[in-house]
Scaffold this motif. Sequence first.
Motif, short mmCIF file in Angstrom:
data_model
loop_
_atom_site.label_atom_id
_atom_site.label_comp_id
_atom_site.label_asym_id
_atom_site.label_seq_id
_atom_site.Cartn_x
_atom_site.Cartn_y
_atom_site.Cartn_z
N PHE A 637 0.86 -1.18 0.00
CA PHE A 637 0.00 0.00 0.00
C PHE A 637 0.90 1.24 0.00
N ASP A 638 0.40 2.33 -0.60
CA ASP A 638 1.17 3.57 -0.55
C ASP A 638 1.37 4.02 0.89
N THR A 639 0.26 3.99 1.65
CA THR A 639 0.31 4.49 3.02
C THR A 639 -0.07 3.40 3.99
N VAL A 640 0.75 3.22 5.01
CA VAL A 640 0.48 2.19 6.00
C VAL A 640 0.50 2.79 7.40
N PHE A 641 -0.54 2.51 8.17
CA PHE A 641 -0.56 2.87 9.59
C PHE A 641 -0.34 1.59 10.39
N LEU A 642 0.78 1.53 11.07
CA LEU A 642 1.03 0.38 11.93
C LEU A 642 0.72 0.83 13.35
N THR A 643 -0.39 0.33 13.91
CA THR A 643 -0.90 0.89 15.15
C THR A 643 -0.63 -0.03 16.34
N GLY A 644 -0.87 0.52 17.51
CA GLY A 644 -0.70 -0.29 18.72
C GLY A 644 0.73 -0.73 18.94
N CYS A 645 1.69 0.16 18.65
CA CYS A 645 3.10 -0.21 18.84
C CYS A 645 3.44 -0.12 20.32
N SER A 683 2.11 4.25 15.47
CA SER A 683 1.43 4.92 16.57
C SER A 683 1.25 3.98 17.75
N ARG A 684 1.07 4.60 18.91
CA ARG A 684 0.77 3.81 20.10
C ARG A 684 -0.15 4.63 20.99
N ALA A 685 -0.81 3.96 21.91
CA ALA A 685 -1.69 4.65 22.84
C ALA A 685 -1.14 4.47 24.25
N VAL A 686 -1.17 5.55 25.02
CA VAL A 686 -0.67 5.48 26.39
C VAL A 686 -1.60 4.62 27.23
N SER A 687 -2.89 4.71 26.93
CA SER A 687 -3.85 3.93 27.70
C SER A 687 -4.84 3.31 26.73
N TRP A 691 -10.81 -5.38 28.54
CA TRP A 691 -11.75 -6.03 29.44
C TRP A 691 -12.36 -5.01 30.40
N GLY A 692 -12.63 -3.84 29.89
CA GLY A 692 -13.33 -2.84 30.69
C GLY A 692 -12.42 -1.99 31.55
N ALA A 693 -11.18 -2.42 31.80
CA ALA A 693 -10.28 -1.64 32.65
C ALA A 693 -9.18 -1.04 31.79
N PRO A 694 -8.75 0.18 32.12
CA PRO A 694 -7.68 0.75 31.30
C PRO A 694 -6.38 -0.01 31.50
N GLN A 695 -5.63 -0.09 30.42
CA GLN A 695 -4.37 -0.81 30.46
C GLN A 695 -3.31 0.17 29.96
N HIS A 696 -2.17 0.19 30.63
CA HIS A 696 -1.15 1.17 30.25
C HIS A 696 0.09 0.43 29.80
N ASN A 697 0.34 0.49 28.53
CA ASN A 697 1.46 -0.28 27.99
C ASN A 697 2.66 0.62 27.70
N PRO A 698 3.86 0.13 27.98
CA PRO A 698 5.04 0.89 27.56
C PRO A 698 5.16 0.85 26.04
N PRO A 699 5.95 1.78 25.49
CA PRO A 699 6.11 1.76 24.04
C PRO A 699 6.70 0.43 23.59
N SER A 700 6.38 0.03 22.39
CA SER A 700 6.94 -1.22 21.86
C SER A 700 8.45 -1.13 21.82
N ARG A 701 9.11 -2.21 22.22
CA ARG A 701 10.57 -2.24 22.15
C ARG A 701 11.04 -2.10 20.71
N PHE A 702 10.18 -2.47 19.75
CA PHE A 702 10.59 -2.37 18.35
C PHE A 702 10.71 -0.91 17.90
N LEU A 703 9.91 -0.03 18.53
CA LEU A 703 10.02 1.39 18.20
C LEU A 703 11.42 1.89 18.51
N GLY A 704 11.94 1.42 19.65
CA GLY A 704 13.28 1.86 20.09
C GLY A 704 14.38 1.36 19.17
N GLU A 705 14.06 0.40 18.33
CA GLU A 705 15.10 -0.15 17.45
C GLU A 705 15.22 0.63 16.14
#
Length: 807
Positions: A637-645, A683-687, A691-705
Amino acid sequence: MSQPVETPAAAPAMEPLFGEPDKPVRKRRSRAKELLEGSNEPQREAVLHEGSPLLVVAGAGSGKTRVLTRRIAYLVSERDAHPGSILAITFTNKAAAEMRHRVADIIGNRARIMWVSTFHSACVRILRAELHRFGYAREFSIYDDADSKRLMQLVCSDLGLDPKRHPVRKVLNWVSNCKNDLVDHESAGSRAGLGEESYPEAYAQYQLRLRKASALDFDDLIMLTVHLFQAFAEVREHYRRRFRHVLVDEYQDTNHAQYVLIRELCGPSDAGAAAPAPTDQEAPQEGAIDPPELMVVGDSDQSIYAFRGATIRNILDFSTDFPGARTIMLEQNYRSTQTVLSAANAVISHNDGRPAKNLWSAAGDGDRIVGYVADSEHDEAQFVASEVRELVEQGRGTYGETAVFYRTNAQSRAFEEVFIRTGVPYRVVGGVRFYERKEIRDVIAYLRAIANPADDVSVRRILNVPKRGIGDKSEGAIDALAQKAGIPFSEALRRASETALAPGSVKKITGFVDLIDEHRQLVADGAPAHDVLASILDRSGYHAELQGSKDPQDETRMENLAEFLAVAEEFATQASTVDLDGAGAEPNLVGAPEPDPSLPAFLERIALVADSDQIPDAESGGVVTLMTLHTAKGLEFDTVFLTGCEDGILPHQRTLTDPGELAEERRLTYVGITRARKRLYLSRAVSRSAWGAPQHNPPSRFLGEIPDRLMDWRRLGSAVTSWQNSSATARYRERNRIEGFASRVDSPRAKKSIELAVGDKILHTSFGLGTVKKITGSGSNAKAEVDFGSMGAKLLAVQFAPIEKLD
Ligand SMILES: Nc1ncnc2c1ncn2[C@@H]1O[C@H](COP(=O)(O)OP(=O)(O)OP(=O)(O)O)[C@@H](O)[C@H]1O
Ligand SMILES: [Mg+2]
């Protein structure tokens, strides 16, 4: 179970073979030149190679699929290969159709008799012709994932397995892995680990039930074909003689069973195992024919189906498996900008034990990769939607050339909600699939029950659908009779009078048996599939029940059934227009498609339809494609959004502690990044809510690479970005997020009260998208019963709930 399959469809990863597709077919002399035009040296060599087995290994976008396609065209147009002697294995049915289409540009309609298909489709065709040797009826059913699960459910409950400790899916996967490794149930005992002691027995029972139902699951298709080749030398020899050229795309994702299948077809013949590699100069001798020419293409960095038994061993050991093999490497990437490629290379270089690759692009640096840290999954979706709109409005992109990738299907929901609200046209690939809708599954069950009398799973599914007074008690009595007499369930139905059931119940059962028999007769009389379908919809009362219903969902169901009927009609038209001119040239060829609009042929076709085959064509679609990373393989695809990193999403939570699985997640990321031609967003989301409760994930380790210089961070998150601070701050932020959103929704509502009617679509701040099922009361007392899909049904106070009505 079966490998999900993806396809070059939304943006075919294949350019037309010759400039404009409509140009008249050129003179043969210039074809070779045209076929090789624009190819680099190793690509040319791969197209031209003759004789020994050939492995093309190369990174993403280097033209592997293109080379494979061109080689087929070259074989037919320049080396006089008969189209019927070519077997090309692609990863999806759609990719197969695409490939056949390209070759048809050159050789015309004769391309239709090539076997270009998935492993599964090719095996079905072989099994239809040969499986009787194992005592199977010709009209065996093919069980898909859902059918297999139902069957295994019966087995598990028979064996008294605790569903908590032994989920059906887990047992089924265990069996699937056995089959992928060609381990049958008799020898599966040694594979059972701690806590899995009863799995070999489950495997045995499951096979017994399949056999009784005259059914095969997806994994059986491959395993049984291998068994056939190994048990009957003449069958194996027959197909070795038939297929003189075998070509396999995405070889890195073949499992052991598929590898053995290829080896049976293309390996050195038994007698001459130690003989030197055959060359094209050697004339075939009486009785001893050279193995077919084999070409496989793949990229071990894109192996993403290890969890389903795929093994890159098949690539690594190719030269040992196929003596005398030649390897060609491609190094130039024609798909992406250097920036996209550098990011992909940087990420994948963190995997251990891979041969270094030097993939480069001449497309220039292009745009930097856009990074975005969203506050929540809704913000992330908002960002994607507004970027897409902007690209389109500014004429820099089209919807059809844009894709949004995520790790798991559940992530699509946030995007769908925002896309619907903001009017971005989209399509989800692999969500609730057409063929998994209840009504479609019901009528398929009818068709299967008609085609295969022994198909108990199907018969039981529709026994009382629509309701005809054959309840659980009747079913139980019939089942007991079947068990006692050792006969299939459908046979027991015929002997309902032998049970203790009341005459009224027996009569209803007889009515059902007659209904099926009547349609079986239709099939025997040669009625095409769509006629049988139309008739059963009518005579079973299925159609009438939907028609009489006031539930708006049933209206959608009717539309779906109409679409299904159209699919069947289209199938019949296609089947009757197959040009047999090529097959006629060589009458001994087996397996060339026959013009067969029959019910069994139709069922075979739909059993093999993969979810990703629904990807709209670029021409017809023009919509953003939403899909999981696994489904994206092979596409561009010309444009790709890779989300949830995020760590916990990509890489997936359950892989974080296992280096092997982590490496596979990295390959998945590599696949995602390398789909982009011009623009990549990470892109990534801070929260995000889980399952109904907010989850807070650190950035994907792959982003740091990914080196900083390649990134253009648009937003690094709001002031409170600490994901570690999960308690008080997170709750505060989460409340704000919901309230903030609710107040946006509230403002129009404050001015004008909401009026809802049954069938309206609404958006709720917490439950997401829903459909109004029922309204009671009015004014400020109005209550709506709303179906929120996977979130369940809820009763809402219309004027007070944080909802928005969608147009
Ligand atoms: N020599 C070439 N000249 C022009 N375009 C090319 C050439 N080789 C490949 N391409 C184009 O590059 C893109 C990628 O090619 P292709 O899809 O065959 O790569 P691939 O190696 O199969 O990728 P993947 O590993 O992702 O499956 C396609 O658009 C293809 O048409
Ligand atoms: Mg490819």
